[in-house]
Motif scaffolding. Sequence first.
Motif, PDB file in Angstrom:
ATOM      1  N   TRP A  19       0.988  -1.080   0.082  1.00 31.66           N
ATOM      2  CA  TRP A  19       0.032   0.067   0.020  1.00 31.66           C
ATOM      3  C   TRP A  19       0.819   1.301  -0.107  1.00 31.66           C
ATOM      4  CZ3 TRP A  19      -5.227  -0.727  -0.409  1.00 31.66           C
ATOM      5  CH2 TRP A  19      -5.660  -2.117  -0.197  1.00 31.66           C
ATOM      6  N   VAL A  21      -0.102   4.333   1.831  1.00 30.39           N
ATOM      7  CA  VAL A  21      -0.436   4.686   3.118  1.00 30.39           C
ATOM      8  C   VAL A  21      -1.084   3.696   3.755  1.00 30.39           C
ATOM      9  CG1 VAL A  21      -1.263   6.646   4.230  1.00 30.39           C
ATOM     10  CG2 VAL A  21      -0.261   7.066   2.204  1.00 30.39           C
ATOM     11  N   ALA A  34      -6.964   9.061   6.169  1.00 34.29           N
ATOM     12  CA  ALA A  34      -7.178   8.001   5.154  1.00 34.29           C
ATOM     13  C   ALA A  34      -7.837   8.728   3.823  1.00 34.29           C
ATOM     14  CB  ALA A  34      -8.145   6.994   5.344  1.00 34.29           C
ATOM     15  N   ALA A  37      -5.558  10.949   1.988  1.00 30.54           N
ATOM     16  CA  ALA A  37      -4.628  10.181   1.023  1.00 30.54           C
ATOM     17  C   ALA A  37      -5.183   9.542  -0.136  1.00 30.54           C
ATOM     18  CB  ALA A  37      -4.053   8.871   2.099  1.00 30.54           C
ATOM     19  N   ALA A  38      -6.422   8.881   0.000  1.00 28.24           N
ATOM     20  CA  ALA A  38      -7.002   8.201  -0.940  1.00 28.24           C
ATOM     21  C   ALA A  38      -7.564   9.359  -2.000  1.00 28.24           C
ATOM     22  CB  ALA A  38      -8.329   7.390  -0.672  1.00 28.24           C
ATOM     23  N   HIS A  42      -3.495   7.992  -3.693  1.00 28.65           N
ATOM     24  CA  HIS A  42      -2.641   7.011  -3.013  1.00 28.65           C
ATOM     25  C   HIS A  42      -3.536   5.855  -2.602  1.00 28.65           C
ATOM     26  CE1 HIS A  42       0.546  10.082  -3.249  1.00 28.65           C
ATOM     27  NE2 HIS A  42      -0.182  10.987  -2.187  1.00 28.65           N
ATOM     28  N   THR A  44      -4.587   3.209  -0.455  1.00 35.89           N
ATOM     29  CA  THR A  44      -4.957   3.314   1.166  1.00 35.89           C
ATOM     30  C   THR A  44      -5.387   2.382   1.728  1.00 35.89           C
ATOM     31  OG1 THR A  44      -4.805   5.858   0.564  1.00 35.89           O
ATOM     32  CG2 THR A  44      -5.778   5.063   2.706  1.00 35.89           C
ATOM     33  N   GLY A 183     -10.277   3.476  -1.528  1.00 37.64           N
ATOM     34  CA  GLY A 183      -9.689   3.130  -0.385  1.00 37.64           C
ATOM     35  C   GLY A 183     -10.401   1.891   0.194  1.00 37.64           C
ATOM     36  N   VAL A 386      -0.510  13.638   5.706  1.00 36.70           N
ATOM     37  CA  VAL A 386      -0.372  12.989   4.324  1.00 36.70           C
ATOM     38  C   VAL A 386       0.893  14.083   3.335  1.00 36.70           C
ATOM     39  CG1 VAL A 386      -1.182  12.391   2.027  1.00 36.70           C
ATOM     40  CG2 VAL A 386      -2.557  12.066   3.942  1.00 36.70           C
TER      41      VAL A 386
END
Length: 535
Positions: A19, A21, A34, A37-38, A42, A44, A183, A386
């Motif tokens: 992953w 993150v 989360a 990040a998603a 990314h 996640t 995510g 992040v």
Amino acid sequence: MPHDPRPAALVAATAPTTWDVLVIGGGASGLGTAVEAASRGHRTLLLEGRDYAAGTSSRSTKLVHGGVRYLAQGNVSLVREALRERGLLRRNAPHLVRDLGFVVPAYDWWAGPYYGVGLKLYDLLAGRLNLGTSKYLGREAALERTPTLQTEGLKGGILYFDGQFDDARLAVTLLRTLEDHGGVALNHAPVTGLLTEGGRVVGARFHDAETGGEYEVRARAVVNATGVWVDEVRRMEDPQVRPMLSPSQGAHVVVDRRFLPGDSAIMIPRTDDGRVLFAVPWHDHVVIGTTDTPVPEASPEPRPLEEEIEFILNTAGRYMDPAPTRADVRSVYAGLRPLVKNEKTDGVGSTAALSRDHVIRVSPGGLITLTGGKWTTYRRMGEDTVDRAERLAGLPERLSVTPGLHLHGWSQEERPDHWKVYGSDAERVQALPGADRLLHPELPYTEAELRWGIRCEGARTVEDLLARRTRALLLNARASVEAAPRAAALLAEELGKDAAWAQEQVRRYREVAQGYVLAGPPVVSDRSAAAPSAG
């Protein structure tokens, strides 16, 4: 027919991949990180040991606010940041956040001008995201907005505006938003250790509480966002690490709406312990709190202390007529604040003086720990974290989109209070079996809402359903206990479990719910011993 989504989520979480993150913790800070990040693209994964918002993040005072008290402490930067985030959240989740007027009652001639000046500064700091302009209220206007204010000696009041929300429902909405952006999240999956290679943290081990399975997941960046439990995770990397936190407990009581029937909340600006006290209308009830009591260690189920309950009821009784008593309390609850220690005093002294700013620390092995902060600033906490993770792990550095990101279910349509929290999903919930059957005559929830919580919102236990997917436990603890057998039957039906499993669910829920029921001898109010004072 069973509708169990968890096996697919477990397969996705344990896929043989690395992953971008990994977030440990499913409260405000973890979910915010989360989603951040998603939404940047990314890959996640979020792991939560119990349930989303099971701890502090479901036990707040239900306010999205800049922090009037922090302004009095001189922390202007925190107030400015929180007021901006308040405005963004109001735009991004109008189905969950509403504007609410607060009346600061004035019982002394000087109180109106004194607090009026501070609240005008509050308005100015909010800028174009301000929710409403503060103003002075005469005696009659104050009583029109808050008719149960104690009238003796009342001179008037100050009206200002903040936001009000449902904390656990915002957590569930962030979960759905995370999934909308690709995510993956898994609750009831406690992390049991960290994976390290060459002195670097490269992942984590977790235990699946349902199947008993043990799994390892790898990630380029690992974020510890476990609230009051961050030191436990930090010790997985370094058993000798110095603790970061001085946890503090905040207690609340919930009473019927008749104690605050107007269209505004009450804010008492200075109590005996130096905090502010709020009485806030919420889901046709009233939440009164809070306290600030240092605790020696964190507990999964903190209980309000007897002196905290006495303090809340006695203080409220000086300002409210009729005064709520123990017999009027429908539920009591407490949450723990992850307050970061003052490094100079190593946590010695009052927790009320500790900063509510969030803190990000990176260990020598690269574990990113996020703690402190509050619900209002969850988005900014995630953005800062992040940003740090991208630089640390060599991830593509991308601009944040969350300042304007509509959260799952975004809707400005007006609906009855407990349906409004579903936003644009409300009609889908109402289409499920049981939409016309109340779970309990003293609760607003239907059986369809429980089915939705199981099928679409990750609920796995009766507690998940009654404490967080609905707010039955906080609105009326006794009624929620009476509703538990039916909730367990629905859960067993949806997940394909047997009657013995359902009975065990009821037993466990009753054990938890007992801590929310106020019992014992009545408190002797000291209302007559101290006249109301705004100072």
